[in-house]
Design a protein around this motif. Structure first.
Motif, PDB file in Angstrom:
ATOM      1  N   VAL A   1      42.625  13.362  19.789  1.00 52.90           N
ATOM      2  CA  VAL A   1      43.433  12.533  18.893  1.00 52.90           C
ATOM      3  C   VAL A   1      42.503  11.560  18.187  1.00 52.90           C
ATOM      4  N   THR A   2      42.605  11.488  16.878  1.00 51.95           N
ATOM      5  CA  THR A   2      41.773  10.575  16.103  1.00 51.95           C
ATOM      6  C   THR A   2      42.626   9.418  15.604  1.00 51.95           C
ATOM      7  N   PRO A   3      42.403   8.206  16.118  1.00 47.74           N
ATOM      8  CA  PRO A   3      43.181   7.058  15.632  1.00 47.74           C
ATOM      9  C   PRO A   3      42.784   6.696  14.214  1.00 47.74           C
ATOM     10  N   ILE A   4      43.615   5.898  13.575  1.00 48.07           N
ATOM     11  CA  ILE A   4      43.341   5.443  12.210  1.00 48.07           C
ATOM     12  C   ILE A   4      42.525   4.153  12.291  1.00 48.07           C
ATOM     13  N   PRO A   5      41.287   4.168  11.771  1.00 46.97           N
ATOM     14  CA  PRO A   5      40.480   2.942  11.836  1.00 46.97           C
ATOM     15  C   PRO A   5      40.910   1.958  10.750  1.00 46.97           C
ATOM     16  N   LEU A   6      41.428   0.825  11.149  1.00 49.00           N
ATOM     17  CA  LEU A   6      41.846  -0.189  10.184  1.00 49.00           C
ATOM     18  C   LEU A   6      40.744  -1.195   9.895  1.00 49.00           C
ATOM     19  N   LYS A   7      39.785  -1.275  10.803  1.00 48.06           N
ATOM     20  CA  LYS A   7      38.741  -2.277  10.655  1.00 48.06           C
ATOM     21  C   LYS A   7      37.566  -1.896  11.551  1.00 48.06           C
ATOM     22  N   GLY A   8      36.347  -2.124  11.061  1.00 51.01           N
ATOM     23  CA  GLY A   8      35.166  -1.986  11.902  1.00 51.01           C
ATOM     24  C   GLY A   8      34.636  -0.584  12.068  1.00 51.01           C
ATOM     25  N   LEU A   9      34.960   0.302  11.135  1.00 53.84           N
ATOM     26  CA  LEU A   9      34.471   1.674  11.259  1.00 53.84           C
ATOM     27  C   LEU A   9      32.954   1.734  11.286  1.00 53.84           C
ATOM     28  N   HIS A  10      32.314   0.728  10.695  1.00 47.93           N
ATOM     29  CA  HIS A  10      30.846   0.717  10.647  1.00 47.93           C
ATOM     30  C   HIS A  10      30.231   0.445  12.023  1.00 47.93           C
ATOM     31  N   ARG A  11      31.041   0.019  12.994  1.00 46.98           N
ATOM     32  CA  ARG A  11      30.506  -0.304  14.319  1.00 46.98           C
ATOM     33  C   ARG A  11      30.623   0.909  15.247  1.00 46.98           C
ATOM     34  N   MET A  12      30.080   2.033  14.782  1.00 47.15           N
ATOM     35  CA  MET A  12      30.169   3.263  15.545  1.00 47.15           C
ATOM     36  C   MET A  12      29.420   3.153  16.875  1.00 47.15           C
ATOM     37  N   GLY A  13      28.366   2.341  16.902  1.00 46.73           N
ATOM     38  CA  GLY A  13      27.610   2.178  18.142  1.00 46.73           C
ATOM     39  C   GLY A  13      28.481   1.617  19.254  1.00 46.73           C
ATOM     40  N   ASP A  14      29.309   0.623  18.914  1.00 49.88           N
ATOM     41  CA  ASP A  14      30.197   0.044  19.916  1.00 49.88           C
ATOM     42  C   ASP A  14      31.277   1.030  20.347  1.00 49.88           C
ATOM     43  N   LEU A  15      31.777   1.826  19.402  1.00 50.48           N
ATOM     44  CA  LEU A  15      32.804   2.801  19.743  1.00 50.48           C
ATOM     45  C   LEU A  15      32.241   3.899  20.644  1.00 50.48           C
ATOM     46  N   LYS A  16      30.988   4.278  20.425  1.00 51.73           N
ATOM     47  CA  LYS A  16      30.353   5.274  21.301  1.00 51.73           C
ATOM     48  C   LYS A  16      30.168   4.712  22.708  1.00 51.73           C
ATOM     49  N   LYS A  17      29.822   3.428  22.790  1.00 52.53           N
ATOM     50  CA  LYS A  17      29.698   2.800  24.104  1.00 52.53           C
ATOM     51  C   LYS A  17      31.054   2.734  24.801  1.00 52.53           C
ATOM     52  N   LEU A  18      32.105   2.421  24.039  1.00 51.13           N
ATOM     53  CA  LEU A  18      33.434   2.378  24.614  1.00 51.13           C
ATOM     54  C   LEU A  18      33.825   3.754  25.146  1.00 51.13           C
ATOM     55  N   THR A  19      33.521   4.789  24.399  1.00 53.53           N
ATOM     56  CA  THR A  19      33.837   6.148  24.848  1.00 53.53           C
ATOM     57  C   THR A  19      33.118   6.470  26.143  1.00 53.53           C
ATOM     58  N   ARG A  20      31.862   6.055  26.246  1.00 58.75           N
ATOM     59  CA  ARG A  20      31.122   6.303  27.488  1.00 58.75           C
ATOM     60  C   ARG A  20      31.768   5.549  28.654  1.00 58.75           C
ATOM     61  N   LEU A  21      32.197   4.329  28.406  1.00 65.63           N
ATOM     62  CA  LEU A  21      32.853   3.547  29.461  1.00 65.63           C
ATOM     63  C   LEU A  21      34.153   4.209  29.913  1.00 65.63           C
ATOM     64  N   THR A  22      34.951   4.679  28.965  1.00 65.82           N
ATOM     65  CA  THR A  22      36.218   5.307  29.346  1.00 65.82           C
ATOM     66  C   THR A  22      35.965   6.631  30.079  1.00 65.82           C
ATOM     67  N   ASP A  23      34.884   7.314  29.745  1.00 62.99           N
ATOM     68  CA  ASP A  23      34.529   8.537  30.479  1.00 62.99           C
ATOM     69  C   ASP A  23      34.195   8.213  31.939  1.00 62.99           C
ATOM     70  N   ILE A  24      33.457   7.128  32.144  1.00 63.47           N
ATOM     71  CA  ILE A  24      33.109   6.725  33.513  1.00 63.47           C
ATOM     72  C   ILE A  24      34.366   6.323  34.278  1.00 63.47           C
ATOM     73  N   LEU A  25      35.249   5.571  33.607  1.00 64.50           N
ATOM     74  CA  LEU A  25      36.496   5.161  34.257  1.00 64.50           C
ATOM     75  C   LEU A  25      37.331   6.380  34.645  1.00 64.50           C
ATOM     76  N   THR A  26      37.413   7.360  33.756  1.00 66.89           N
ATOM     77  CA  THR A  26      38.159   8.583  34.053  1.00 66.89           C
ATOM     78  C   THR A  26      37.579   9.292  35.268  1.00 66.89           C
ATOM     79  N   ARG A  27      36.272   9.268  35.398  1.00 67.54           N
ATOM     80  CA  ARG A  27      35.637   9.905  36.557  1.00 67.54           C
ATOM     81  C   ARG A  27      36.115   9.275  37.856  1.00 67.54           C
ATOM     82  N   TYR A  28      36.298   7.944  37.850  1.00 67.27           N
ATOM     83  CA  TYR A  28      36.760   7.271  39.062  1.00 67.27           C
ATOM     84  C   TYR A  28      38.253   7.492  39.305  1.00 67.27           C
TER      85      TYR A  28
END
Length: 268
Positions: free
Chosen positions: A106-133
């Motif tokens: 699912v791709t959400p609609i970015p309303l703000k901050g699309l240029h901060r892809m680095g932070d979004l990639k970090k968030l994705t990694r964090l949610t992957d780790i959380l899912t593992r637990y």
């Protein structure tokens, strides 16, 4: 901007109307699951390292529905239900948000901050780790330290998720309407502790214990807690054997655990 979009669509009468189940699950995902990233950073070395390099506020908003803002700063994560963010992600419906948490693309609609892809990639990694637990493999669960973290994060999600049932589900509202205020501690022998604060129906889940709780639930050990999470325990028999013990206000324990038992109907 998300509030503007919601306001305009509301006036046009085209806001999506979620089913009760979708609404409850969306509130649980935003207000019980995502806030556990703060606990994850406390418990997991890799997550702690990722969060240490983040200074951003990321907002999740369901059109006409719940929202949460995750504030990453000073090596920690704080969740709020109000306020703005450097990054804002809009989901068109509760069902779409839930589908993402269920592992669908699912791709959400970015309303703000699309240029901060680095932070979004970090968030994705964090949610992957959380899912593992939260949804561990057999190999992960073979490690005693991992099992304890799995239990703590799962317990905190479950305790926090009761708030959605208490405010949205009719049966849950009835229970919460006459549930006494107080604090409940869940004490797992040789493992983590967590507690909930109930204040006139408002429910807040926290890690650790408190002094002089209204009620204490003691669970024999981490292995029994794992089995409880999997639904493999006859709780009546476990209470009779002393593997699960309640002390203090049993009225609060009975009422709150009635809500707690319903979480599994929405979160698997």
């Amino acid at each position: 901007m998300d509030k503007v979009v919601t306001s305009v669509l509301g006036r046009l009468g085209v806001l999506p109307v979620p089913s009760q189940r979708d609404a409850i699950r969306a509130h649980m995902h935003l207000h019980a699951v995502l806030p556990r990233l703060g606990d994850l950073a406390r418990l997991d070395d890799e997550a702690r390292g990722i969060v240490a390099g983040m200074k951003v506020a990321i907002g999740f908003q369901v059109l006409g529905g719940p929202r949460v803002v995750l504030h990453f700063a000073n090596g920690g994560v704080r969740a709020t239900k109000e306020g703005g963010g450097n990054v804002c992600l809009l989901f068109p419906s509760c069902a779409k948000l839930n589908a993402m948490f269920d592992g669908q693309k699912v791709t959400p609609i970015p309303l703000k901050g699309l240029h901060r892809m680095g932070d979004l990639k970090k968030l994705t990694r964090l949610t992957d780790i959380l899912t593992r637990y939260l949804k561990p493999s057999d190999a992960d669960m073979a490690d005693a330290g991992f099992r304890a973290k799995h239990v703590e994060l799962s317990l905190l999600v479950g305790l926090a998720a009761t708030a959605a049932i208490a405010t949205i589900e009719p049966k849950g509202r009835r229970i919460a309407g006459h549930m006494p205020s107080g604090t409940m501690v869940y004490d797992i022998g040789g493992g983590p502790k967590a507690h909930v604060v109930i204040d006139h129906g408002d429910i807040r889940a926290c890690a650790g214990t408190v002094d002089d709780p209204t009620t204490t639930i003691e669970i024999r050990d981490v292995d029994l807690a794992v089995a409880l999470i999997k639904g493999q325990v006859d709780t009546f028999a476990a209470n009779g054997a002393g593997d699960i013990r309640a002390s203090g206000s049993l009225t609060l324990a009975d009422e709150f655990n009635t809500l707690f038992d319903r979480v599994g109907l929405y979160l698997a």
